[in-house]
Design a protein around this motif. Structure first.
Motif, mmCIF file in Angstrom:
data_model
loop_
_atom_site.group_PDB
_atom_site.id
_atom_site.type_symbol
_atom_site.label_atom_id
_atom_site.label_comp_id
_atom_site.label_asym_id
_atom_site.label_seq_id
_atom_site.Cartn_x
_atom_site.Cartn_y
_atom_site.Cartn_z
ATOM 1 N N SER A 1 0.829 -1.209 0.000
ATOM 2 C CA SER A 1 0.000 0.000 0.000
ATOM 3 C C SER A 1 0.859 1.253 0.000
ATOM 4 O O SER A 1 0.527 2.240 -0.678
ATOM 5 C CB SER A 1 -0.929 0.012 1.214
ATOM 6 O OG SER A 1 -1.863 -1.012 1.130
ATOM 7 N N ARG B 1 0.754 3.853 -3.005
ATOM 8 C CA ARG B 1 0.432 5.260 -2.751
ATOM 9 C C ARG B 1 1.477 6.176 -3.365
ATOM 10 O O ARG B 1 1.155 7.225 -3.913
ATOM 11 C CB ARG B 1 0.321 5.522 -1.238
ATOM 12 C CG ARG B 1 -0.081 6.937 -0.908
ATOM 13 C CD ARG B 1 -1.500 7.203 -1.405
ATOM 14 N NE ARG B 1 -1.878 8.565 -1.143
ATOM 15 C CZ ARG B 1 -2.105 9.467 -2.101
ATOM 16 N NH1 ARG B 1 -2.024 9.138 -3.367
ATOM 17 N NH2 ARG B 1 -2.431 10.699 -1.783
ATOM 18 N N ASP C 1 1.655 2.596 9.092
ATOM 19 C CA ASP C 1 0.570 3.573 8.928
ATOM 20 C C ASP C 1 1.129 4.989 8.874
ATOM 21 O O ASP C 1 0.666 5.819 8.086
ATOM 22 C CB ASP C 1 -0.445 3.473 10.063
ATOM 23 C CG ASP C 1 -1.387 2.298 9.919
ATOM 24 O OD1 ASP C 1 -1.440 1.681 8.839
ATOM 25 O OD2 ASP C 1 -2.078 1.978 10.915
ATOM 26 N N TYR D 1 2.621 5.549 5.458
ATOM 27 C CA TYR D 1 1.564 5.735 4.468
ATOM 28 C C TYR D 1 0.962 7.141 4.594
ATOM 29 O O TYR D 1 0.784 7.838 3.587
ATOM 30 C CB TYR D 1 0.468 4.675 4.643
ATOM 31 C CG TYR D 1 -0.598 4.768 3.580
ATOM 32 C CD1 TYR D 1 -0.474 4.094 2.379
ATOM 33 C CD2 TYR D 1 -1.728 5.554 3.794
ATOM 34 C CE1 TYR D 1 -1.450 4.192 1.404
ATOM 35 C CE2 TYR D 1 -2.703 5.681 2.815
ATOM 36 C CZ TYR D 1 -2.554 4.988 1.622
ATOM 37 O OH TYR D 1 -3.521 5.117 0.656
ATOM 38 N N ASP D 2 0.655 7.549 5.798
ATOM 39 C CA ASP D 2 0.073 8.886 6.023
ATOM 40 C C ASP D 2 1.043 9.981 5.602
ATOM 41 O O ASP D 2 0.625 10.993 5.034
ATOM 42 C CB ASP D 2 -0.322 9.063 7.485
ATOM 43 C CG ASP D 2 -1.491 8.179 7.898
ATOM 44 O OD1 ASP D 2 -2.201 7.637 7.001
ATOM 45 O OD2 ASP D 2 -1.694 7.988 9.115
ATOM 46 N N SER E 1 0.998 10.120 1.857
ATOM 47 C CA SER E 1 -0.278 10.693 1.416
ATOM 48 C C SER E 1 -0.296 12.194 1.593
ATOM 49 O O SER E 1 -0.795 12.924 0.729
ATOM 50 C CB SER E 1 -1.433 10.069 2.203
ATOM 51 O OG SER E 1 -1.616 8.735 1.840
ATOM 52 N N GLU E 2 0.233 12.675 2.691
ATOM 53 C CA GLU E 2 0.273 14.120 2.927
ATOM 54 C C GLU E 2 1.174 14.821 1.898
ATOM 55 O O GLU E 2 0.836 15.891 1.417
ATOM 56 C CB GLU E 2 0.766 14.408 4.349
ATOM 57 C CG GLU E 2 0.835 15.877 4.691
ATOM 58 C CD GLU E 2 -0.505 16.593 4.634
ATOM 59 O OE1 GLU E 2 -0.513 17.798 4.274
ATOM 60 O OE2 GLU E 2 -1.533 15.985 4.932
ATOM 61 N N TYR E 3 2.293 14.223 1.565
ATOM 62 C CA TYR E 3 3.190 14.816 0.575
ATOM 63 C C TYR E 3 2.537 14.861 -0.810
ATOM 64 O O TYR E 3 2.688 15.820 -1.543
ATOM 65 C CB TYR E 3 4.500 14.034 0.467
ATOM 66 C CG TYR E 3 5.474 14.289 1.587
ATOM 67 C CD1 TYR E 3 5.519 15.506 2.255
ATOM 68 C CD2 TYR E 3 6.371 13.303 1.968
ATOM 69 C CE1 TYR E 3 6.413 15.736 3.280
ATOM 70 C CE2 TYR E 3 7.280 13.529 3.000
ATOM 71 C CZ TYR E 3 7.292 14.747 3.635
ATOM 72 O OH TYR E 3 8.210 14.968 4.652
ATOM 73 N N LEU E 4 1.811 13.812 -1.125
ATOM 74 C CA LEU E 4 1.234 13.742 -2.469
ATOM 75 C C LEU E 4 -0.112 14.418 -2.527
ATOM 76 O O LEU E 4 -0.613 14.791 -3.520
ATOM 77 C CB LEU E 4 1.121 12.280 -2.919
ATOM 78 C CG LEU E 4 2.461 11.527 -2.934
ATOM 79 C CD1 LEU E 4 2.251 10.083 -3.331
ATOM 80 C CD2 LEU E 4 3.447 12.183 -3.896
#
Length: 171
Positions: free
Chosen positions: A45, A49, A161, A164-165, A168-171
């Motif tokens: 994941s 991501r 996690d 992943y977070d 996600s925040e960067y992208l």
């Protein structure tokens, strides 16, 4: 229609049971299979991501090796630390939260992943009790420390996690 139960997770049932340890330890195979598989999914994941696709299988490998997946995730973590990466993000985001992985012991994750892969490199040992030649994977009885098992996996789930977070925040 499927009714959702209020029963505690199987690991809690096992830990709080007064049943014979030999009977309780029969639960270890499905528990470890699910734990191992969820770690694999967590790593995939993170990769998905970041790159928008799943990693290609490594030549002559099954695609389930945690070490290979973890190495790819470590490459991603190194990319996110680079100034070029941050500059690229600044091109499309005005407010950037800079994350740090300095408090995370990467060597400890290496050891954790290596330990799992040394027992179950292809994700089949805990799924099946024996190999395709009929030989049992485990023939000796060992005690399972379910509390330690649960806390160890939970610790690494939290770390993955976070990764992943962060991505996600960067992208």
């Amino acid at each position: 229609m499927c009714k959702i139960s209020n029963r505690p997770p199987i690991l809690d049932i096992v830990k709080n049971s007064n049943a014979d340890l030999k009977i309780l330890d029969t639960y270890i195979f499905p528990i470890l299979f699910l734990y191992r598989h969820s770690i694999e999914i967590s790593l995939k994941s993170i990769y998905l991501r970041f790159y928008g696709q799943l990693p290609e299988k490594i030549k002559s490998k099954s695609g389930h090796e945690l070490n290979s997946l973890w190495e790819k995730v470590k490459e991603i973590l190194n990319i996110t630390k680079s100034e070029d990466f941050i500059k690229q993000i600044q091109g499309y985001k005005t407010k950037i939260i800079k994350f740090s992985t300095e408090d995370i012991d990467i060597n400890e994750i290496d050891e954790f992943i290596n330990e799992i892969d040394s027992i179950d490199a292809n994700g089949d040992v805990f799924r099946y009790l024996m190999n395709n030649k009929g030989k049992l994977y485990f023939s000796k009885n060992n005690y399972v420390d379910y509390d330690n098992l649960q806390s160890t996996f939970n610790k690494f789930y939290d770390i993955f996690d976070y990764f992943y977070d962060m991505i996600s925040e960067y992208l």
